[in-house]
Design a protein around this motif. Structure first.
Motif, PDB file in Angstrom:
ATOM      1  N   GLU A 556      43.929  38.417  42.709  1.00 14.62           N
ATOM      2  CA  GLU A 556      44.561  37.095  42.664  1.00 14.62           C
ATOM      3  C   GLU A 556      43.477  36.040  42.500  1.00 14.62           C
ATOM      4  O   GLU A 556      42.725  35.746  43.423  1.00 14.62           O
ATOM      5  CB  GLU A 556      45.357  36.860  43.957  1.00 14.62           C
ATOM      6  N   PHE A 557      43.370  35.483  41.307  1.00 19.48           N
ATOM      7  CA  PHE A 557      42.374  34.437  41.036  1.00 19.48           C
ATOM      8  C   PHE A 557      42.878  33.105  41.573  1.00 19.48           C
ATOM      9  O   PHE A 557      44.081  32.866  41.646  1.00 19.48           O
ATOM     10  CB  PHE A 557      42.157  34.276  39.524  1.00 19.48           C
ATOM     11  N   ASN A 586      41.085  31.960  34.197  1.00 18.24           N
ATOM     12  CA  ASN A 586      40.842  31.015  35.304  1.00 18.24           C
ATOM     13  C   ASN A 586      39.355  30.876  35.623  1.00 18.24           C
ATOM     14  O   ASN A 586      38.960  30.754  36.779  1.00 18.24           O
ATOM     15  CB  ASN A 586      41.607  31.436  36.567  1.00 18.24           C
ATOM     16  N   LEU A 587      38.535  30.900  34.570  1.00 18.98           N
ATOM     17  CA  LEU A 587      37.099  30.706  34.755  1.00 18.98           C
ATOM     18  C   LEU A 587      36.767  29.225  34.706  1.00 18.98           C
ATOM     19  O   LEU A 587      37.384  28.455  33.970  1.00 18.98           O
ATOM     20  CB  LEU A 587      36.310  31.430  33.653  1.00 18.98           C
ATOM     21  N   LEU A 598      29.130  30.055  34.487  1.00 22.22           N
ATOM     22  CA  LEU A 598      30.531  30.472  34.473  1.00 22.22           C
ATOM     23  C   LEU A 598      30.848  31.023  35.848  1.00 22.22           C
ATOM     24  O   LEU A 598      30.024  31.745  36.443  1.00 22.22           O
ATOM     25  CB  LEU A 598      30.764  31.579  33.441  1.00 22.22           C
ATOM     26  N   HIS A 599      32.017  30.708  36.351  1.00 26.10           N
ATOM     27  CA  HIS A 599      32.365  31.247  37.676  1.00 26.10           C
ATOM     28  C   HIS A 599      33.871  31.243  37.877  1.00 26.10           C
ATOM     29  O   HIS A 599      34.603  30.549  37.183  1.00 26.10           O
ATOM     30  CB  HIS A 599      31.649  30.467  38.793  1.00 26.10           C
ATOM     31  N   PHE A 600      34.294  32.115  38.820  1.00 26.53           N
ATOM     32  CA  PHE A 600      35.700  32.062  39.242  1.00 26.53           C
ATOM     33  C   PHE A 600      35.783  32.319  40.730  1.00 26.53           C
ATOM     34  O   PHE A 600      34.830  32.831  41.353  1.00 26.53           O
ATOM     35  CB  PHE A 600      36.570  33.057  38.452  1.00 26.53           C
ATOM     36  N   TYR A 601      36.920  31.918  41.303  1.00 28.77           N
ATOM     37  CA  TYR A 601      37.138  32.069  42.737  1.00 28.77           C
ATOM     38  C   TYR A 601      38.337  32.987  42.972  1.00 28.77           C
ATOM     39  O   TYR A 601      39.283  33.018  42.183  1.00 28.77           O
ATOM     40  CB  TYR A 601      37.443  30.719  43.383  1.00 28.77           C
TER      41      TYR A 601
END
Lengths: 643, 643
Positions: A556-557, A586-587, A598-601
């Motif tokens: 689940e981003f 969802n980056l 570049l990142h995602f949570y």
């Protein structure tokens, strides 16, 4: 180095302050007049209590607005001084701070000032008192320490000397080198305070924003180096007016203060070792006669103690997350690509790894903690024993890791926010020896997943933020960077990056807003009620591929709003395909002259979430322009969960 | 006057902010870009929600760093602007704020700026967008609103106008009179913010310390007067960056904000009525042609609404203290010399009087409140009906006093700290008509005890301090004085005096430190957990006699340390007999060029204590130099109670 602290630095009653100073290990204290006036203790009781606690009473202060006045006011001032000298005799104190006149000075004449200070010195001599004259940074006519010292020289009385206060000197950007030429017997007292560089009127700056050495931006080691070279051997005493320290726990603040002096002592010795004297030997009292003194601290009358020396940590060894119900954490780690490396053979902890990124999941006993939270961090150091000895000399509270025979004993201590910090023996290939204590045997680095812990983001209680900066600086050799402020739906978040020179350790301290909504206060981490979320970020080589794999595993981003991608396009004019990929996964994206980020949570589990990052080129930041998006989306989720 | 507010003033999500603005009654809002970028709502949804809430979307902001750049950067900036113009079209918005370049400006040429702004205006015209150009106070080349306006004039394009922001103008001390000469059709937008006068770099000042009009020290009515005279008829919109507001309850902050505009509107009308135009009629658009316009707001295109007019209150009518167990309060009041005037015939309240000082003791139902606390204040006003109407127009929350037939109906409202404020009909002889509702019949003023309420000291929750200042200023016509800071063992206490011109009402708002000791947080008054003590002070003619009488009745005085009297003697050289009397009776003393002040405090009951004061000569203070003594002794008592 004799250590001291002014009672005005601390909260509580005079009695509580004195007890806390003794516990923290100070040699002596300055008595701030208001603390004496407001105490029910008689002066004789204060004297006895100090003696019983092993504290010397080094300085009575302040005596204000004495000089540069007409004769009738001078008479009143001398009468007032006489009363204080008699009081000091009852206290058994021999030094009083007299600061340059701010309020009542009306005659600007050095001759008159010298004459008036001479009469004060005469009166002081009758009472066996030494007057330490200090130039306040905002003194009406005297606001420069060299000016104050010239007056002392002009009077030339054994009961008149000068007080050097680093704030009054460094806030005005005065050069400190001339201190070396002062006669040591004319320096009656030295006060140290640090401060952040602010463009604020100096009085407000001084009264509200001073901090302990190492918590601000003043060049205090250099200041102290000049003081030491002058031959001064008296107390080095903290005088720090700070709105937060004044309302924080007195014993903790006293320990924080003591740590700052221990650290300053070491830094001063280092400065002396690496900086040749700027003055001739004649000015450097205590130096060997017959030529310029060679660098080295042993040549000076003031002895400077050393600390065990440590290099900056080589990297994160592990991060530990704690929860009663660990199912949510396990799910997310698995979806992120972490492998389960088994349970510890004697403890209720699990090891999860991805490349060299190790996460320990601690299965806490029911009721012991609340929602999942970051509980501990392990750092690779050259010598855990030496690093632990240093931390303990810096008064870090020890938290030994319980262990059985044949298990690695971690040296550890508690950070100001109560996170446990463990010192681990690093290995050249990035593996950790202790992993064999887990069921699956020795860790095998997965060559295809070169993930590492990129940074960890910890929420800090507001009353221990400055303490935390000094703690990580002094005990772990991390370097504070200029802080940033990030807007969130619940207020500005102050973000302080601490890192190693080579960026192998990046630690972000976040001072989150105090109040979520009206009346619903958050609390510090030790209370396990914080609503500010913390996270661990892992660096990978190909974030898009990692994100796709995570997506395939059902992660689940954190959902990023479409408006964000429109704005990104407006700002950077990205390739349409690349932008579409970012949005699809969802980056988040950032770009600066050093490179790209570049990142995602992930969604949040308890008060913890995870981040995956890819650094391209020399990008050295944390995607700060994207932080408001993260805060807003997380806040929105939280509001909906609460609804 | 059309009212507006920027979403950046408030906490929460865009949706929460919009709802709060609608509830507070704003006509429109400015959308701060970050709020749009971080919302999951599509621009079309935002547009629809605003329409449904009855809010116009007045300004999209900010668009930064456009002008004074090389051609390649200009091209990128125009592309970026185009994206934002298309977004605005989806939002249904027609005005964008473009602020003068701070970060990327490299060419200082008005000709180039005019050309570049012209190209932006041209592009904006294609999208039906109006560009409001604003000089930031810290703009690299353009930081003066007249400079920005000259550029607008030079471009002379229908899609380019200026935005006037009171902060950027008044923080730089620019004269505001030239605004009157601006063509109203070139003023595209007006933003208002107040601020305390600080000696801080203007960027930090702007980003953290702005407050709503009436909560700071800027001459905003004058600024608005010039804007109105220029003929401007657009929104007057709040843009207030404030660290506290950003983390406070969004609906309360929105109401506070709306109150500030209602008040500003009235103040602007008053300023216009009492100040003749400084420019010729030609410059004052909307004025009658043929000569200078006469004073009066009806001559200008912008309509300024009026409020019911009230004079400052004539005095305190009563103070009410509430407790479940009132025994302690009754004892202290009796010992102070108050007479019991009976119980109310229908309510569980008692009346205690001493001269014209009336204290109502409210016997609260068990469980309804905690320790004894100040619950309400009554003020004598000319017309309670008019004053109540004014307060309600200023969005004060109404708290009607329950009453039976034949009983006086008090008009009342809740102050920001939740104290209930009642408006009472004053009488020329100082009596109160409602006292006949109590058992002992109509109050007879005791000629031999001319006590009155001198001042009341209320603790304020930190997040509502600025709101409280505006509240008492606007609703009750009290005047804020410069604030003071008083040290206490738990931190600095910020003390804000609000008073009437004739000093018949003195109200002291105290912002107490947040934390007592580590982890032991206090809370706001509504939570009934505050540890900061509040008090009511009564003035008498002969404090020594009063103190002796109180002593004879067994009153427990706050015990003042002997050290205090020694210090008093050192400072003032008082007559030995007088000093002995002060010390014997635990009286405190202050002296300034206006007169003398004698006072004493009682021990604390719950979170309330009482003070008796005697003002000699024109002494106008509150014994501030003695406040640290009081705080220290009270703290000491509290610590011993808790031990």
């Amino acid at each position: 180095m004799r250590t001291g602290i002014a009672t005005v630095c601390l909260s509580g009653t005079l009695k509580e302050k004195m007890q806390a100073c003794a516990i923290a290990g100070f040699d002596g204290i300055e008595i701030f007049e208001q603390d004496l006036v407001t105490t029910p203790l008689a002066p004789e009781d204060v004297r006895k209590m100090a003696a019983d606690l092993g504290l010397t009473l080094d300085l009575y202060q302040p005596f204000r607005d004495f000089d540069s006045v007409p004769e009738d006011l001078l008479a009143a001032n001398l009468r007032r001084a006489g009363a204080k000298f008699r009081l000091m005799s009852r206290l058994g104190m021999d030094t009083i701070l007299v600061c340059s006149n701010v309020a009542t000075a009306s005659i600007d004449s050095d001759d008159l000032r010298a004459e008036q200070l001479g009469r004060l010195a005469e009166l002081a001599g009758d009472h066996g008192v030494k007057v330490a004259y200090e130039a306040l940074a905002w003194g009406k006519y005297v606001n420069d320490y060299e000016h104050a010292h010239r007056l002392v020289d002009a009077v030339d009385h054994p009961n008149l000397g000068t007080c050097l206060d680093s704030f009054h000197i460094l806030s005005r950007d005065w050069d400190t080198a001339p201190i070396e030429a002062f006669s040591p017997e004319k320096i009656f007292f030295v006060q140290v305070a640090d401060a952040p560089k602010l463009s604020l009127d100096v009085l407000s700056w001084s009264r509200h924003y001073r901090v302990f050495p190492g918590e601000g931006q003043f060049e205090l080691a250099k200041f102290m180096g000049h003081v030491v070279r002058a031959g001064y051997t008296g107390p080095v005493s903290l005088e720090v007016f700070n709105d937060v320290f004044r309302q924080s726990d007195v014993e903790r603040t006293a320990v924080d203060a003591m740590r700052s002096l221990i650290w300053l002592e070491e830094q001063s010795a280092k400065w002396l070792e690496s900086n040749a004297p700027v003055l001739s030997a004649a000015g450097a009292a205590g130096a060997v006669a017959g030529g310029p003194a060679a660098p080295g601290r042993r040549r000076y009358p003031m002895e400077l103690a050393t600390l065990p020396q440590v290099a900056e940590p080589a990297g994160y060894n592990f991060a530990e997350v704690k929860a009663v119900d660990t199912a949510g954490l396990e799910t997310v780690l698995g979806q992120l690509g972490f492998g389960f490396n088994g349970r510890h053979r004697t403890k209720d902890v699990q090891l999860w790894t991805m490349g060299h990124a190790r996460v320990i999941v601690n299965e806490a006993a029911p009721g012991s903690v609340g929602a999942p939270a970051i509980a501990a961090l392990g750092f690779d150091v050259d010598s855990p024993v030496i690093a632990s000895a240093r931390a303990q000399q810096l008064k870090a509270p020890v938290v030994p890791r319980k262990s059985q025979a044949n298990e690695e004993v971690f040296q550890g201590f508690a950070a100001p926010d109560s996170t446990e910090i463990f010192l681990c023996q690093g290995s050249p290939d990035g593996t950790a020896a202790w992993t064999h204590e887990f069921g699956e045997g020795l860790e095998v680095p997965a060559a295809d997943e070169p993930a590492v812990i990129d940074h960890v983001n910890l929420a800090q209680p507001w009353q221990h933020f400055d303490e935390a900066v000094l703690f990580y600086t002094s005990a772990l050799a991390l370097q504070p960077q200029p802080f940033a402020e990030v807007p969130s739906p619940t207020g500005l978040v102050r973000s302080q990056v601490m890192l190693t020179e080579d960026r192998s350790v990046r630690l972000v301290l976040n001072l989150a807003p105090l109040i979520q909504q009206d009346g619903a206060s958050t609390s510090d981490r030790s209370g396990h009620r914080t609503t500010y979320q913390e996270h661990i970020a892992f660096a990978v080589d190909d974030l898009v591929a990692t994100a796709r794999a995570c997506q395939a595993r059902g992660l689940e981003f954190l959902q990023i709003p479409a408006n964000y991608y429109e704005d990104l396009d407006a700002r950077f004019g990205l390739e349409p395909d690349f932008l579409a990929t970012l949005q699809e996964l969802n980056l988040l994206y950032d770009f600066d002259t050093d490179g790209e980020f570049l990142h995602f949570y992930t969604a949040t589990v308890g008060s913890v979430f995870f981040e995956m990052v890819e650094r391209r080129g020399g990008y050295d930041g944390y995607g700060a322009p994207n932080a408001p998006v993260r805060h807003a989306v997380q806040y929105d989720h939280q509001q909906r969960r609460n609804a």
